[in-house]
Design a protein around this motif. Structure first.
Motif, PDB file in Angstrom:
ATOM      1  N   ARG A  62     -29.820  -0.799  25.462  1.00 16.63           N
ATOM      2  CA  ARG A  62     -29.334  -0.645  24.096  1.00 16.63           C
ATOM      3  C   ARG A  62     -30.516  -0.437  23.148  1.00 16.63           C
ATOM      4  O   ARG A  62     -31.646  -0.838  23.449  1.00 16.63           O
ATOM      5  CB  ARG A  62     -28.542  -1.881  23.673  1.00 16.63           C
ATOM      6  CG  ARG A  62     -27.287  -2.104  24.501  1.00 16.63           C
ATOM      7  CD  ARG A  62     -26.530  -3.340  24.046  1.00 16.63           C
ATOM      8  NE  ARG A  62     -25.290  -3.505  24.815  1.00 16.63           N
ATOM      9  CZ  ARG A  62     -24.381  -4.435  24.549  1.00 16.63           C
ATOM     10  NH1 ARG A  62     -24.569  -5.283  23.542  1.00 16.63           N
ATOM     11  NH2 ARG A  62     -23.282  -4.513  25.286  1.00 16.63           N
ATOM     12  N   SER A  64     -31.772  -0.493  18.786  1.00 19.73           N
ATOM     13  CA  SER A  64     -31.436  -1.166  17.527  1.00 19.73           C
ATOM     14  C   SER A  64     -32.038  -0.459  16.324  1.00 19.73           C
ATOM     15  O   SER A  64     -32.153  -1.049  15.256  1.00 19.73           O
ATOM     16  CB  SER A  64     -31.919  -2.614  17.571  1.00 19.73           C
ATOM     17  OG  SER A  64     -33.322  -2.667  17.829  1.00 19.73           O
ATOM     18  N   ALA A 184     -22.930   0.544  18.869  1.00 15.87           N
ATOM     19  CA  ALA A 184     -24.027   0.485  17.899  1.00 15.87           C
ATOM     20  C   ALA A 184     -25.192   1.363  18.342  1.00 15.87           C
ATOM     21  O   ALA A 184     -25.799   2.071  17.529  1.00 15.87           O
ATOM     22  CB  ALA A 184     -24.479  -0.961  17.709  1.00 15.87           C
ATOM     23  N   SER A 185     -25.515   1.350  19.634  1.00 15.80           N
ATOM     24  CA  SER A 185     -26.610   2.192  20.146  1.00 15.80           C
ATOM     25  C   SER A 185     -26.303   3.668  19.949  1.00 15.80           C
ATOM     26  O   SER A 185     -27.158   4.448  19.514  1.00 15.80           O
ATOM     27  CB  SER A 185     -26.844   1.907  21.632  1.00 15.80           C
ATOM     28  OG  SER A 185     -27.316   0.596  21.839  1.00 15.80           O
ATOM     29  N   TRP A 188     -26.799   4.698  16.386  1.00 10.80           N
ATOM     30  CA  TRP A 188     -28.209   4.907  16.028  1.00 10.80           C
ATOM     31  C   TRP A 188     -28.686   6.276  16.496  1.00 10.80           C
ATOM     32  O   TRP A 188     -29.441   6.947  15.790  1.00 10.80           O
ATOM     33  CB  TRP A 188     -29.078   3.814  16.644  1.00 10.80           C
ATOM     34  CG  TRP A 188     -29.012   2.484  15.983  1.00 10.80           C
ATOM     35  CD1 TRP A 188     -28.681   1.283  16.554  1.00 10.80           C
ATOM     36  CD2 TRP A 188     -29.289   2.180  14.604  1.00 10.80           C
ATOM     37  NE1 TRP A 188     -28.730   0.273  15.637  1.00 10.80           N
ATOM     38  CE2 TRP A 188     -29.112   0.791  14.424  1.00 10.80           C
ATOM     39  CE3 TRP A 188     -29.676   2.956  13.508  1.00 10.80           C
ATOM     40  CZ2 TRP A 188     -29.302   0.163  13.194  1.00 10.80           C
ATOM     41  CZ3 TRP A 188     -29.863   2.336  12.279  1.00 10.80           C
ATOM     42  CH2 TRP A 188     -29.676   0.963  12.126  1.00 10.80           C
TER      43      TRP A 188
END
Length: 265
Positions: A62, A64, A184-185, A188
């Motif tokens: 993952r 951030s 979320a990854s 990004w």
């Protein structure tokens, strides 16, 4: 081994066969499993096939913070170094095509032949920024990767493929991959790739290049592929009739024929 570490990130890859190395680069929100229809034919033809999952995708770690095209390209160079490969052929689809373009421009000595499938040279447009923002919001929502997969499926593969036995098997496998993905990854990445523009530099690409488009691709239409082909000296253009955005899957036989013929020349 199935992993390598670059920029403190643990990325996944898998390889098959032996011979001249070919690296397959997948699209956003997908994984290396998208290349299943190409792996066995390439191995049978005598290639060493290397299939990474981009950072934040599939079985890779993952992330951030945003990662751009140049970051993802540097990951690929690190993978080549990890495998002691000096030079490889690259096949990139959609986002993978952007990464392949960046490799051809920024790490040209590492690139042999170049295949840009269903791709484009720039994400530096208002339209793409709006699309990427929409993707990011979806990815971050509840069950976001699944929601995005289900919404994009009709655009990514043809109606004939969706209705086929293989299409249903692929839908099930990719649906499960989306369900295990980290939204979320992926968000990004969607935000990080915005603003890349190689459209004025395509003429600098010196590698033998094949551009592949699908007649039914609404994401990267054939006219865009033809325009890219006109800018790259000596490039070849192939349009696959009936193919949508992920033509290596919904039109695998025609895609493989074009790919094998180009790599063998």
């Amino acid at each position: 081994m199935a992993y390598y570490v670059h920029a403190q990130r643990r990325n996944y890859y898998v390889e098959f066969g032996a011979g001249r190395p070919v690296v397959l680069l997948h699209g956003i929100g997908n994984s290396g499993r998208a290349w299943c229809p190409q792996i066995a034919p390439l191995v049978a033809a005598g290639y060493r096939v290397i299939v990474p999952d981009h950072a934040g995708h599939g079985a890779s770690a993952r992330i951030s913070a945003p990662l751009g095209i140049a970051d993802l390209a540097r990951d690929v160079v690190a993978l080549l170094d990890h495998l002691d490969i000096e030079r490889a052929d690259f096949v990139g689809l959609s986002l993978g095509g952007l990464i392949a373009i960046e490799l051809a421009l920024g790490a040209s000595a590492r690139v042999g032949r170049l295949v840009l499938a269903h791709s484009f040279p720039s994400t530096a447009t208002d339209a793409f920024r709006a699309l990427a923002d929409q993707w990011a919001r979806t990815f971050r929502s509840e069950d976001g990767p699944v929601v995005r997969f289900e919404g994009a499926w009709p655009f990514n593969v043809s109606a004939a493929f969706r209705a086929s036995d293989e299409g249903m098997r692929t839908w099930q496998a990719w649906h499960a991959i989306a369900a295990m993905s980290d939204g979320a990854s992926l968000a990004w990445v969607a935000q990080g790739v915005v603003g890349y523009d190689a459209s004025a530099r395509l003429a600098e690409i010196a590698q033998p290049t094949l551009i592949v488009a699908g007649s039914e691709d609404r994401v990267s239409p054939p006219a865009l592929g033809q325009a890219m082909c006109a800018q790259i000296r000596g490039a070849r253009f192939v349009e696959i009739s009936g193919a949508a955005h992920i033509g290596n899957v919904d039109s695998a036989a025609a895609f493989n024929e074009a790919l094998m013929g180009f790599l063998a020349t």
